[in-house]
Design a protein around this motif. Sequence first.
Motif, PDB file in Angstrom:
ATOM      1  N   LYS A   1       0.585  -1.167  -0.162  1.00 20.33           N
ATOM      2  CA  LYS A   1       0.043  -0.077  -0.027  1.00 20.33           C
ATOM      3  C   LYS A   1       0.803   1.301   0.120  1.00 20.33           C
ATOM      4  O   LYS A   1       0.676   2.255  -0.862  1.00 20.33           O
ATOM      5  CB  LYS A   1      -0.925  -0.031   1.357  1.00 20.33           C
ATOM      6  CG  LYS A   1      -1.973   1.355   1.153  1.00 20.33           C
ATOM      7  CD  LYS A   1      -2.739   1.256   2.416  1.00 20.33           C
ATOM      8  CE  LYS A   1      -3.803   2.290   2.436  1.00 20.33           C
ATOM      9  NZ  LYS A   1      -3.569   3.526   1.822  1.00 20.33           N
ATOM     10  N   GLN A   2       2.026   1.196   0.821  1.00 19.36           N
ATOM     11  CA  GLN A   2       2.631   2.421   0.857  1.00 19.36           C
ATOM     12  C   GLN A   2       3.526   2.593  -0.622  1.00 19.36           C
ATOM     13  O   GLN A   2       3.521   3.828  -0.827  1.00 19.36           O
ATOM     14  CB  GLN A   2       3.760   2.257   1.971  1.00 19.36           C
ATOM     15  CG  GLN A   2       4.965   3.232   2.007  1.00 19.36           C
ATOM     16  CD  GLN A   2       6.207   2.830   3.034  1.00 19.36           C
ATOM     17  OE1 GLN A   2       6.008   1.737   3.532  1.00 19.36           O
ATOM     18  NE2 GLN A   2       6.910   3.829   3.010  1.00 19.36           N
ATOM     19  N   ILE A   3       3.969   1.529  -1.021  1.00 20.29           N
ATOM     20  CA  ILE A   3       4.323   1.738  -2.703  1.00 20.29           C
ATOM     21  C   ILE A   3       3.692   2.063  -3.276  1.00 20.29           C
ATOM     22  O   ILE A   3       4.067   3.165  -4.226  1.00 20.29           O
ATOM     23  CB  ILE A   3       5.011   0.463  -2.898  1.00 20.29           C
ATOM     24  CG1 ILE A   3       6.060  -0.260  -2.040  1.00 20.29           C
ATOM     25  CG2 ILE A   3       5.623   0.316  -4.305  1.00 20.29           C
ATOM     26  CD1 ILE A   3       7.501   0.991  -1.785  1.00 20.29           C
ATOM     27  N   MET A   4       2.215   1.739  -3.602  1.00 25.06           N
ATOM     28  CA  MET A   4       1.282   1.927  -4.398  1.00 25.06           C
ATOM     29  C   MET A   4       1.137   3.378  -4.072  1.00 25.06           C
ATOM     30  O   MET A   4       0.780   4.060  -5.304  1.00 25.06           O
ATOM     31  CB  MET A   4       0.137   0.785  -4.541  1.00 25.06           C
ATOM     32  CG  MET A   4       0.691  -0.468  -4.934  1.00 25.06           C
ATOM     33  SD  MET A   4      -0.739  -1.792  -5.231  1.00 25.06           S
ATOM     34  CE  MET A   4      -1.239  -1.985  -3.474  1.00 25.06           C
ATOM     35  N   ASP A   5       0.643   3.746  -3.166  1.00 25.75           N
ATOM     36  CA  ASP A   5       0.309   5.242  -2.635  1.00 25.75           C
ATOM     37  C   ASP A   5       1.278   5.996  -3.029  1.00 25.75           C
ATOM     38  O   ASP A   5       1.205   7.118  -3.767  1.00 25.75           O
ATOM     39  CB  ASP A   5      -0.117   5.338  -1.336  1.00 25.75           C
ATOM     40  CG  ASP A   5      -1.444   4.429  -0.857  1.00 25.75           C
ATOM     41  OD1 ASP A   5      -2.138   3.981  -1.775  1.00 25.75           O
ATOM     42  OD2 ASP A   5      -1.547   4.624   0.341  1.00 25.75           O
ATOM     43  N   GLY A   6       2.484   5.899  -2.704  1.00 28.03           N
ATOM     44  CA  GLY A   6       3.727   6.877  -3.089  1.00 28.03           C
ATOM     45  C   GLY A   6       3.788   6.905  -4.623  1.00 28.03           C
ATOM     46  O   GLY A   6       4.028   8.042  -5.203  1.00 28.03           O
TER      47      GLY A   6
ATOM     48  N   LEU B   1      22.156  12.459  -1.532  1.00 27.80           N
ATOM     49  CA  LEU B   1      21.468  13.170  -0.489  1.00 27.80           C
ATOM     50  C   LEU B   1      20.087  13.092  -0.705  1.00 27.80           C
ATOM     51  O   LEU B   1      19.309  12.822   0.316  1.00 27.80           O
ATOM     52  CB  LEU B   1      22.094  14.331  -0.156  1.00 27.80           C
ATOM     53  CG  LEU B   1      23.607  14.530   0.292  1.00 27.80           C
ATOM     54  CD1 LEU B   1      24.173  15.966   0.424  1.00 27.80           C
ATOM     55  CD2 LEU B   1      23.594  13.655   1.916  1.00 27.80           C
ATOM     56  N   ARG B   2      19.422  13.338  -1.894  1.00 25.97           N
ATOM     57  CA  ARG B   2      18.339  13.479  -2.220  1.00 25.97           C
ATOM     58  C   ARG B   2      17.495  11.919  -2.056  1.00 25.97           C
ATOM     59  O   ARG B   2      16.474  12.008  -1.541  1.00 25.97           O
ATOM     60  CB  ARG B   2      18.016  13.869  -3.418  1.00 25.97           C
ATOM     61  CG  ARG B   2      17.579  15.553  -3.605  1.00 25.97           C
ATOM     62  CD  ARG B   2      17.140  15.725  -4.807  1.00 25.97           C
ATOM     63  NE  ARG B   2      17.418  14.835  -5.922  1.00 25.97           N
ATOM     64  CZ  ARG B   2      18.216  15.632  -7.013  1.00 25.97           C
ATOM     65  NH1 ARG B   2      18.726  16.852  -6.931  1.00 25.97           N
ATOM     66  NH2 ARG B   2      18.602  15.019  -7.955  1.00 25.97           N
ATOM     67  N   SER B   3      18.316  10.851  -2.697  1.00 28.87           N
ATOM     68  CA  SER B   3      17.742   9.710  -2.627  1.00 28.87           C
ATOM     69  C   SER B   3      17.584   9.196  -1.183  1.00 28.87           C
ATOM     70  O   SER B   3      16.423   8.392  -0.770  1.00 28.87           O
ATOM     71  CB  SER B   3      18.668   8.769  -3.260  1.00 28.87           C
ATOM     72  OG  SER B   3      19.850   8.494  -2.685  1.00 28.87           O
ATOM     73  N   GLY B   4      18.214   9.617  -0.147  1.00 29.31           N
ATOM     74  CA  GLY B   4      18.058   9.023   1.195  1.00 29.31           C
ATOM     75  C   GLY B   4      16.726   9.492   1.774  1.00 29.31           C
ATOM     76  O   GLY B   4      16.412   9.126   2.941  1.00 29.31           O
ATOM     77  N   ARG B   5      16.023  10.777   1.219  1.00 35.37           N
ATOM     78  CA  ARG B   5      15.038  11.324   2.022  1.00 35.37           C
ATOM     79  C   ARG B   5      13.811  10.570   1.367  1.00 35.37           C
ATOM     80  O   ARG B   5      12.535  11.092   1.865  1.00 35.37           O
ATOM     81  CB  ARG B   5      14.998  12.755   1.841  1.00 35.37           C
ATOM     82  CG  ARG B   5      16.107  13.318   2.432  1.00 35.37           C
ATOM     83  CD  ARG B   5      16.195  14.893   2.301  1.00 35.37           C
ATOM     84  NE  ARG B   5      17.177  15.670   2.782  1.00 35.37           N
ATOM     85  CZ  ARG B   5      18.173  16.534   2.004  1.00 35.37           C
ATOM     86  NH1 ARG B   5      17.868  16.512   0.747  1.00 35.37           N
ATOM     87  NH2 ARG B   5      19.050  16.741   2.545  1.00 35.37           N
ATOM     88  N   ASP B   6      13.804   9.836   0.314  1.00 35.53           N
ATOM     89  CA  ASP B   6      12.563   9.256  -0.365  1.00 35.53           C
ATOM     90  C   ASP B   6      12.916   7.942  -0.739  1.00 35.53           C
ATOM     91  O   ASP B   6      13.682   7.523  -1.442  1.00 35.53           O
ATOM     92  CB  ASP B   6      12.210   9.966  -1.644  1.00 35.53           C
ATOM     93  CG  ASP B   6      11.119   9.896  -2.536  1.00 35.53           C
ATOM     94  OD1 ASP B   6      10.525   8.658  -1.817  1.00 35.53           O
ATOM     95  OD2 ASP B   6      10.942  10.534  -3.375  1.00 35.53           O
ATOM     96  N   THR B   7      11.982   6.999  -0.205  1.00 34.45           N
ATOM     97  CA  THR B   7      12.220   5.672  -0.258  1.00 34.45           C
ATOM     98  C   THR B   7      11.851   5.052  -1.826  1.00 34.45           C
ATOM     99  O   THR B   7      12.321   3.928  -2.138  1.00 34.45           O
ATOM    100  CB  THR B   7      11.155   4.813   0.746  1.00 34.45           C
ATOM    101  OG1 THR B   7      10.182   5.141   0.498  1.00 34.45           O
ATOM    102  CG2 THR B   7      11.959   5.051   2.252  1.00 34.45           C
TER     103      THR B   7
ATOM    104  N   GLU C   1      12.771   4.772  -8.314  1.00 28.46           N
ATOM    105  CA  GLU C   1      11.412   4.697  -9.087  1.00 28.46           C
ATOM    106  C   GLU C   1      10.824   5.992  -9.556  1.00 28.46           C
ATOM    107  O   GLU C   1      10.258   5.931 -10.933  1.00 28.46           O
ATOM    108  CB  GLU C   1      10.314   3.927  -8.231  1.00 28.46           C
ATOM    109  CG  GLU C   1      10.955   2.590  -7.694  1.00 28.46           C
ATOM    110  CD  GLU C   1      11.978   2.306  -6.947  1.00 28.46           C
ATOM    111  OE1 GLU C   1      12.566   1.348  -6.434  1.00 28.46           O
ATOM    112  OE2 GLU C   1      12.277   3.531  -5.898  1.00 28.46           O
ATOM    113  N   LYS C   2      10.779   6.823  -8.869  1.00 25.15           N
ATOM    114  CA  LYS C   2      10.077   8.412  -9.346  1.00 25.15           C
ATOM    115  C   LYS C   2      11.090   8.916 -10.313  1.00 25.15           C
ATOM    116  O   LYS C   2      10.670   9.355 -11.318  1.00 25.15           O
ATOM    117  CB  LYS C   2       9.934   9.075  -8.352  1.00 25.15           C
ATOM    118  CG  LYS C   2       8.993   8.519  -7.253  1.00 25.15           C
ATOM    119  CD  LYS C   2       8.793   9.533  -5.957  1.00 25.15           C
ATOM    120  CE  LYS C   2       7.778   9.006  -5.085  1.00 25.15           C
ATOM    121  NZ  LYS C   2       7.683   9.983  -3.832  1.00 25.15           N
ATOM    122  N   ARG C   3      12.341   8.573  -9.928  1.00 24.78           N
ATOM    123  CA  ARG C   3      13.271   9.460 -11.142  1.00 24.78           C
ATOM    124  C   ARG C   3      13.063   8.705 -12.691  1.00 24.78           C
ATOM    125  O   ARG C   3      13.174   9.467 -13.596  1.00 24.78           O
ATOM    126  CB  ARG C   3      14.775   8.994 -10.772  1.00 24.78           C
ATOM    127  CG  ARG C   3      15.663   9.848 -11.655  1.00 24.78           C
ATOM    128  CD  ARG C   3      17.093   9.789 -10.930  1.00 24.78           C
ATOM    129  NE  ARG C   3      17.758   8.611 -11.162  1.00 24.78           N
ATOM    130  CZ  ARG C   3      18.912   8.231 -10.753  1.00 24.78           C
ATOM    131  NH1 ARG C   3      19.785   9.269 -10.170  1.00 24.78           N
ATOM    132  NH2 ARG C   3      19.562   7.187 -10.606  1.00 24.78           N
TER     133      ARG C   3
END
Length: 172
Positions: free
Chosen positions: A50-55, A145-151, A155-157
Amino acid sequence: MKNITILTAAIAATLFSANALAAEVKVEWKDVESYRDIEAVNAVQSSFEKQIMDGLTAHWKELGAKLPEDHKLTVTMTDLDIAGRVEPTYGASAASHMRVLDEISYPAMSFAFTYTDASGKVLAEDADVRLKDLGSRSGTMRTALRSGRDTLFYEKRLMDRWFDEQFKASSN
């Protein structure tokens, strides 16, 4: 106090107008149980999914904000392999498994999409988009540094790069 009220109203108007200018985005998740890697690590699988799909759904909607408001983007996710691989810790910590990020476990996703205008005319579509980021961990210190703030950074990139290439003429 009056300045704070005016500032609050201005910010609210900006936020609502940004959403009003966004294309409608619909995201469907098809056969999640068959995805290559959406495995939870020391967490409840259903909550992790759910967390992955919602994100990722939220990110599709953010991308849709770049498209004209009277258009519609429909995405059907058909496969997902999130960055990293699950490895046992062999007693190295209290956790029994952890997700390891390295150069060989890159993110990948497959989906279908349809992009239509206000009249319903199909402007673009593809029944089988397959994306992978073979160089997902390469980059600058700023990227790290940016990647460490977003799990879901990698995938988003991957989604951002596809979207920018697919909709370069349509984006605001």
